[in-house]
Design an enzyme around this catalytic site. Sequence first.
Site, PDB file in Angstrom:
ATOM      1  N   MET A 182      -3.543   8.289 -18.610  1.00 17.10           N
ATOM      2  CA  MET A 182      -4.642   9.242 -18.512  1.00 17.10           C
ATOM      3  C   MET A 182      -5.156   9.500 -19.911  1.00 17.10           C
ATOM      4  SD  MET A 182      -6.650  10.967 -16.658  1.00 17.10           S
ATOM      5  CE  MET A 182      -8.037  11.869 -17.373  1.00 17.10           C
TER       6      MET A 182
ATOM      7  N   GLN B  14      -2.024  16.772 -14.456  1.00 18.51           N
ATOM      8  CA  GLN B  14      -2.939  15.663 -14.204  1.00 18.51           C
ATOM      9  C   GLN B  14      -4.201  16.288 -13.610  1.00 18.51           C
ATOM     10  OE1 GLN B  14      -3.328  12.514 -15.000  1.00 18.51           O
ATOM     11  NE2 GLN B  14      -5.258  12.565 -13.889  1.00 18.51           N
TER      12      GLN B  14
ATOM     13  N   HIS C 201      -6.835   0.089 -22.493  1.00 19.61           N
ATOM     14  CA  HIS C 201      -7.753   0.702 -21.535  1.00 19.61           C
ATOM     15  C   HIS C 201      -7.943   2.187 -21.839  1.00 19.61           C
ATOM     16  CE1 HIS C 201      -9.664   1.085 -17.505  1.00 19.61           C
ATOM     17  NE2 HIS C 201      -9.164   2.317 -17.575  1.00 19.61           N
TER      18      HIS C 201
ATOM     19  N   TYR D 108     -13.784   0.037 -11.323  1.00 14.55           N
ATOM     20  CA  TYR D 108     -13.178  -0.622 -12.471  1.00 14.55           C
ATOM     21  C   TYR D 108     -13.666  -2.072 -12.615  1.00 14.55           C
ATOM     22  CZ  TYR D 108      -9.686   3.171 -12.766  1.00 14.55           C
ATOM     23  OH  TYR D 108      -9.060   4.383 -12.899  1.00 14.55           O
TER      24      TYR D 108
ATOM     25  N   LYS E 103      -0.223   3.292  -7.977  1.00 15.07           N
ATOM     26  CA  LYS E 103      -0.615   1.877  -7.893  1.00 15.07           C
ATOM     27  C   LYS E 103       0.476   1.036  -7.257  1.00 15.07           C
ATOM     28  CE  LYS E 103      -1.093  -2.111 -10.951  1.00 15.07           C
ATOM     29  NZ  LYS E 103      -1.149  -2.601 -12.346  1.00 15.07           N
TER      30      LYS E 103
ATOM     31  N   GLU F  84     -15.375   3.778 -15.818  1.00 20.92           N
ATOM     32  CA  GLU F  84     -14.335   2.754 -15.697  1.00 20.92           C
ATOM     33  C   GLU F  84     -14.821   1.324 -15.879  1.00 20.92           C
ATOM     34  OE1 GLU F  84     -11.392   3.425 -15.930  1.00 20.92           O
ATOM     35  OE2 GLU F  84     -11.207   5.507 -15.316  1.00 20.92           O
TER      36      GLU F  84
END
Length: 618
Positions: free
Chosen positions: A285, A150, A310, A398, A575, A333
């Site tokens: 991602m 990541q 997204h 976002y 999240k 975003e």
Amino acid sequence: MAPLASPVSPAAPLASDPHSYASQGTQLVRHLRLYLAVDFAQRTLVGTATWLLTAPAGAAAAGHLAEAALVLDTRDLLLESVSLGETTNGPAAAYTLGAADNVLGQALRIQLPAGTAAVTISYRTAPAAAALQWLNPAQTAGEFPFLFTQSQAILARTWLPCQDSPGIRFTYEATVEILGPERGQLLALMSAENPQHTAADGRYQFRMEQPIPAYLMALAVGRLDFAPLSERTGIYAEPATLARATYEFADLEQMVIAAEQLYGAYRWKRYDLLVLPPSFPFGGMENPCLTFVTPTILSGDRSLTSLVAHELAHSWSGNLVTNATWNDFWLNEGFTVYFERRIMEHLYGSTYADMLQVLGEADLHHTIGELGATSPATHLRLHLAGRDPDDGLNDIAYEKGCLLLLALEQLVGRPRLDAFIKEYFARFSFQSMDTTTFIDYLQQQLLGPEPGLAERLNLGAWVDGPGLPANAPVAHSARFDAVDAVLAQFSAGTPAAALVPATAEWSSHEWVHFLQGLSPTLPPAELAALDAVFHFTASGNAELLATWFPLALRAGYAPADAALTSFLLHVGRRKFLVPLYRALLATPNGQARAQEIYRQARPNYHSVATSTLDVLLA
């Protein structure tokens, strides 16, 4: 593999990026040739990185600088050699490593004699490299180890010496060799053109012909199978997960078609998904060609696939036109959230997209409440120098960014805004964009020609003002109105069983809205009645569980305790983790319980999650 053609591009100005050391040098990179040996036994990558430069050293700065230098970002890398030229056999380069910074790592400054066109670095990663998560078989859905990276925001430097700034792009080709007895059963994938079958010798080759920034470098290695969905889309997943994932993402090709109809051709050839083990710290991602996604969106009813829309939208906003620095993160975003909801509206109708917008605005108001309505952290244009850029990866970029585009849509109309966005992506393809340049472009192309439009938008309040401007749109959902009616019935005493007919066709979003609308002081008996009918505690839907568990914790509803513990032990998506641990800490004796769960769960979490949770649970 034939060498990847890499045209010499003119030397661009070095980016002024507070999160990269690259601006301390005089040279930019243009192409990477990478070799990586994947050693599961030692939990290290053994690498050789050859960087080709935008122009030979001294060519762009002749007569202005006494020496040329290539400055790369590194963090916790063990350097074995640095050579001039395209092989490890070239002359040894003179180099220095700067002082270590906990966030930025160390600057690797390589002195370049005039005419140097490439440097080659041999290195090893640290077993605890922040971008890498090494999983043992018990942490996967199978019987083999797993590795994934990541890199966003600035973690690429922990597995690759690079110019780790979103404003610097390069093409790459790579050879990845898997070491160890399982080599013939493991598949390697990157953010590039990918194989679809395992190689008996564990050796794989990759190429990325479009220039990308370092944060989009990605690698995954595991026991993976592939299932095609169309000629250009497909799913990679562990064998035990593949059938569920293939069902869940059946509409993937239709998403790509919808996106192209909105904002132009897809420029990355293939669009595949890789479903990772549950420790992946994000929902998804947007690695080019190969989006990484969390298994927590495998709900069984295709109701959480807006996350895929997204990540697909990032193929335009972010991957194609990229924020120049992490201070400009909203340009990635905000556009992507707006684009995502347009895709979902195209596929499933405006009432579906309205639900997503209402939920997003609720998240935004919650984040503004946490940060403070007057906090500079609620500005779209951030000032993150001296801080980890992950601090800016929240709902401001976002959802406030999306609301700015919705405000524009209300002012100029959807057709004009769509034409502007499509042209924006076309004009600035494979380039970076900062907030100031975008504002100038917006004023010139859209706002300036119509007197008074800029004043009505009040752009300064959006970009450099706190909270939400007075002209922020407010979403409304007719489907949530129906949910609110059911909530009112339940609050008035209607038994849970009597709600079944009205809720039979609800999506995950309607259930989340229902749970969010319940009184936070609902007693355990009321929760038990709901649970007996709707089986929230036993749900396999992560979004529902993440909304249900805080209610159960506040009420002291003990039947949910074991499920909560299991969720925290196995799911690594940040999240969900942060609000659940916060809710746990707010309960009597919650600190001791939270710390004990975290002690067991921490090895299953990626460093992106533990960097936040270590502070929260210290």
